[in-house]
Design an enzyme around this catalytic site. Structure first.
Site, short mmCIF file in Angstrom:
data_model
loop_
_atom_site.label_atom_id
_atom_site.label_comp_id
_atom_site.label_asym_id
_atom_site.label_seq_id
_atom_site.Cartn_x
_atom_site.Cartn_y
_atom_site.Cartn_z
N LYS A 159 0.83 -1.21 0.00
CA LYS A 159 0.00 0.00 0.00
C LYS A 159 0.86 1.26 0.00
CE LYS A 159 -4.41 -1.72 1.75
NZ LYS A 159 -5.55 -1.53 2.65
N LYS B 152 -7.49 -10.99 -7.53
CA LYS B 152 -8.72 -11.13 -6.75
C LYS B 152 -9.61 -9.90 -6.94
CE LYS B 152 -8.15 -9.04 -2.28
NZ LYS B 152 -9.43 -8.80 -1.66
N LYS C 39 -12.12 -4.15 -3.54
CA LYS C 39 -12.78 -2.85 -3.45
C LYS C 39 -11.87 -1.75 -4.00
CE LYS C 39 -14.05 -2.86 1.13
NZ LYS C 39 -13.68 -4.16 1.63
#
Ligand code: ATP
Ligand code: MG
Length: 332
Positions: free
Chosen positions: A112, A195, A198
């Site tokens: 991230k 995958k 969101k």
């Protein structure tokens, strides 16, 4: 009864089919046999910048979807993390037991932070796994149902629990990750080797729980399929078709083998048309129920406040014991 604990970030307006199949459906089963604690980690959400109005909205929407998907607030404990101050309080103590190098090795932070540029990533993002350890350890759960991507964080919480216990005396139960089955992992419809996510999927790659039937149908019909024509489960060779078969199997309760036999000699298009119907049928009642709940936000907030009170009654004794062991003076 054994206790389990899990949560999903309010990082988008709607949960997606992966969250539903990989988490929510399993939670609903778990709450039957376990003392289940489900929360909405809004403290985690602000580790990256959030618009305040949006965050409040997303937190309610996430709560509504938990309930609409079958989480029973009378049976399970359902609450919003920021309403239980013990999470932040325990996180501080655990921060002081975590090595800087240890935190630096967490792969989610590396992923991230590299997206944001390491210098603009917040210190909150860096200590995110420590807050997660606090979330877990406060409730002394036996198991933590998570995806494979969270295994490292549950392991950190075990390490911290063990470290605290050996330094200050037996306090924490060592939690175990309950890793969800690979068969519950749903992939991006446009990029079926990644995958469904969101934050990482494009809108075309997602089916959201709150999408209306026309959108769901369109997304499924435009899902990427594979070369060839055969409808067969083969994760490596046919990731697109395999993903569609997984969703179909989970939502219809029919086995993959049964579906392969049914669709022998038929075309991808047939599979998609039928699957779109299966998904719409499964998600429509969830969307309707969520809309009903969101139509009365005051009632929803009241339910969440009740859940927070219940959560505090579990978390406060753990924190009090931790504070006493660390050597903090009692306030009374
Ligand atoms: P973000 O992109 O913000 O990380 P996410 O889509 O990965 O969001 P999380 O909030 O990280 O969702 O995960 C919530 C729960 O949903 C976890 O238990 C996770 O394992 C599960 N989950 C997330 N994505 C999938 C997926 N594609 N298939 C199955 N389970 C999933
Ligand atoms: Mg995630």
């Amino acid at each position: 009864r054994q206790r389990v604990l899990s949560g999903m970030q309010p990082s988008a307006g709607s949960l997606h089919l992966g969250n539903y199949i990989g988490a929510l459906v399993q939670w609903v089963q778990l709450q039957e046999a376990y003392d289940a604690v489900f929360f909405i980690p809004d403290l985690h959400a602000i580790t990256v910048p959030q618009d305040p109005t949006e965050l409040a909205h997303r937190t309610r929407t996430t709560a509504a979807q938990y309930i609409a998907g079958g989480v029973d607030p009378d049976r399970a404990t359902l609450f919003v993390q920021s309403q239980v101050p013990e999470h932040a309080q325990l996180a501080w103590v655990l921060n002081c037991l975590t090595g800087f190098g240890e935190a630096s090795r967490m792969t989610q932070f590396k992923d991230k932070a590299s997206k944001q540029g390491a210098d603009s990533a917040s210190v909150g993002l860096f200590t995110y796994p420590v807050l997660q350890a606090a979330d877990i350890l406060l409730y002394q759960p036996d198991g933590v149902p998570v995806g494979e991507d969270q295994r490292q964080h549950v392991e950190l919480s075990r390490d911290l629990a063990q470290r605290f216990n050996s330094r200050f005396g037996e306090t924490f139960v060592l939690p175990r990750p309950f890793i969800q089955k690979e068969s519950a992992k749903i992939y991006d419809l446009q990029n079926p080797t990644a995958k469904m996510s969101k934050s990482a999927s494009s809108s075309g790659g997602l089916v959201n729980l709150l999408d209306d039937p026309a959108v769901i149908t369109k997304r499924i019909k435009s899902a990427v399929t594979d070369t060839g024509t055969e409808i067969r489960f083969d994760r490596e060779g046919k990731p697109g078709v395999s993903n569609l078969l997984t969703v179909y199997s989970v939502l219809s309760g029919r086995s993959i083998t049964e579906l392969e036999a049914d669709y022998a000699g038929r075309m991808y298009g047939h599979l998609k048309v039928d699957l779109a119907e299966v998904v719409v049928e499964a998600l429509t009642p969830v969307r309707r129920r969520a809309e009903e709940l969101l139509a009365d936000p005051a009632e929803l907030d009241r339910l969440l406040a009740k859940g927070a009170a219940k959560a505090r009654s579990m978390a406060a004794p753990t924190l009090a014991e931790v504070y006493a062991r660390v050597g903090f003076l009692p306030a009374t």
